[in-house]
Design a protein around this motif. Structure first.
Motif, PDB file in Angstrom:
ATOM      1  N   TYR A 145     -10.077  22.919  -9.031  1.00 31.65           N
ATOM      2  CA  TYR A 145     -10.997  23.986  -9.408  1.00 31.65           C
ATOM      3  C   TYR A 145     -12.025  23.456 -10.397  1.00 31.65           C
ATOM      4  O   TYR A 145     -11.678  22.845 -11.410  1.00 31.65           O
ATOM      5  CB  TYR A 145     -10.201  25.146 -10.003  1.00 31.65           C
ATOM      6  N   TYR A 146     -13.299  23.682 -10.119  1.00 31.21           N
ATOM      7  CA  TYR A 146     -14.369  23.099 -10.918  1.00 31.21           C
ATOM      8  C   TYR A 146     -14.413  23.677 -12.331  1.00 31.21           C
ATOM      9  O   TYR A 146     -14.976  23.060 -13.240  1.00 31.21           O
ATOM     10  CB  TYR A 146     -15.723  23.348 -10.225  1.00 31.21           C
ATOM     11  N   GLY A 147     -13.827  24.854 -12.524  1.00 28.21           N
ATOM     12  CA  GLY A 147     -13.941  25.536 -13.806  1.00 28.21           C
ATOM     13  C   GLY A 147     -12.849  25.244 -14.805  1.00 28.21           C
ATOM     14  O   GLY A 147     -12.735  25.938 -15.806  1.00 28.21           O
ATOM     15  N   VAL A 204       5.610  15.298 -13.354  1.00 27.46           N
ATOM     16  CA  VAL A 204       4.939  15.549 -14.623  1.00 27.46           C
ATOM     17  C   VAL A 204       4.238  16.898 -14.493  1.00 27.46           C
ATOM     18  O   VAL A 204       3.504  17.125 -13.526  1.00 27.46           O
ATOM     19  CB  VAL A 204       3.929  14.448 -14.969  1.00 27.46           C
ATOM     20  N   TYR A 205       4.487  17.766 -15.450  1.00 30.41           N
ATOM     21  CA  TYR A 205       3.916  19.110 -15.433  1.00 30.41           C
ATOM     22  C   TYR A 205       2.773  19.184 -16.439  1.00 30.41           C
ATOM     23  O   TYR A 205       2.914  18.764 -17.596  1.00 30.41           O
ATOM     24  CB  TYR A 205       4.995  20.142 -15.776  1.00 30.41           C
ATOM     25  N   TYR A 206       1.663  19.740 -15.968  1.00 32.72           N
ATOM     26  CA  TYR A 206       0.461  19.871 -16.774  1.00 32.72           C
ATOM     27  C   TYR A 206       0.060  21.338 -16.867  1.00 32.72           C
ATOM     28  O   TYR A 206       0.192  22.075 -15.894  1.00 32.72           O
ATOM     29  CB  TYR A 206      -0.706  19.122 -16.141  1.00 32.72           C
ATOM     30  N   CYS A 207      -0.489  21.721 -18.009  1.00 31.90           N
ATOM     31  CA  CYS A 207      -1.136  23.022 -18.086  1.00 31.90           C
ATOM     32  C   CYS A 207      -2.637  22.798 -18.259  1.00 31.90           C
ATOM     33  O   CYS A 207      -3.077  21.757 -18.758  1.00 31.90           O
ATOM     34  CB  CYS A 207      -0.575  23.884 -19.205  1.00 31.90           C
ATOM     35  N   ALA A 208      -3.389  23.776 -17.801  1.00 31.99           N
ATOM     36  CA  ALA A 208      -4.839  23.702 -17.875  1.00 31.99           C
ATOM     37  C   ALA A 208      -5.389  25.103 -18.120  1.00 31.99           C
ATOM     38  O   ALA A 208      -4.818  26.091 -17.645  1.00 31.99           O
ATOM     39  CB  ALA A 208      -5.412  23.121 -16.591  1.00 31.99           C
ATOM     40  N   ALA A 209      -6.499  25.162 -18.839  1.00 37.67           N
ATOM     41  CA  ALA A 209      -7.134  26.435 -19.169  1.00 37.67           C
ATOM     42  C   ALA A 209      -8.430  26.597 -18.400  1.00 37.67           C
ATOM     43  O   ALA A 209      -9.217  25.647 -18.291  1.00 37.67           O
ATOM     44  CB  ALA A 209      -7.409  26.498 -20.675  1.00 37.67           C
ATOM     45  N   SER A 210      -8.636  27.782 -17.889  1.00 32.78           N
ATOM     46  CA  SER A 210      -9.862  28.069 -17.154  1.00 32.78           C
ATOM     47  C   SER A 210     -10.199  29.544 -17.328  1.00 32.78           C
ATOM     48  O   SER A 210      -9.397  30.321 -17.834  1.00 32.78           O
ATOM     49  CB  SER A 210      -9.682  27.739 -15.668  1.00 32.78           C
TER      50      SER A 210
END
Length: 124
Positions: A108-110, A93-99
């Motif tokens: 990563y906490y941010g 499963v591929y996820y994207c995340a914004a930071s």
């Protein structure tokens, strides 16, 4: 509603290609780096690729270098992950995340926003 939505996953044969999209809803991606992660069954989440806010800096996990390419189109509020020469071990499963900063660290906490994921299955 502020969210990221991944799309483009599916079933593909080994050696095939897919292009994943990560679209933002309710906010603009201009101010964020975007990071792609994946999680295979029974394994920890791992970083795949990331791209800076401007798109000028990218990074890749060693396992996907030369096969995957990340890009962004801020006008479309979307980030893409082009995946070529897919292998069965890319199944996840591929996820994207914004930071605020680009990172391959899934802890990563941010990380400010996460998508819900899209399944990629590489199998003959």
């Amino acid at each position: 509603q502020l969210q990221l939505v991944e799309s483009g996953g599916g079933l593909v044969q080994p050696g095939g290609s897919l292009r994943l999209s990560c679209a933002a809803s309710g906010f603009t991606l201009d101010y964020y780096a975007i990071n792609w992660f994946r999680q295979a069954p029974g394994k920890e989440r791992e970083g795949v690729s990331c791209i800076s806010k401007s798109g000028g800096t990218t990074d890749y996990a060693d396992s996907v270098k030369g096969r995957f390419t990340i890009s962004r189109d801020n006008a479309k509020n979307t980030v893409y992950l082009q995946m070529n020469s897919l292998k069965p071990e890319d199944t996840a499963v591929y996820y994207c995340a914004a930071s605020r900063a680009a990172t391959l660290d899934p802890y990563y906490y941010g990380m400010e926003y996460w998508g819900t994921g899209t399944l990629v299955t590489v199998s003959s």
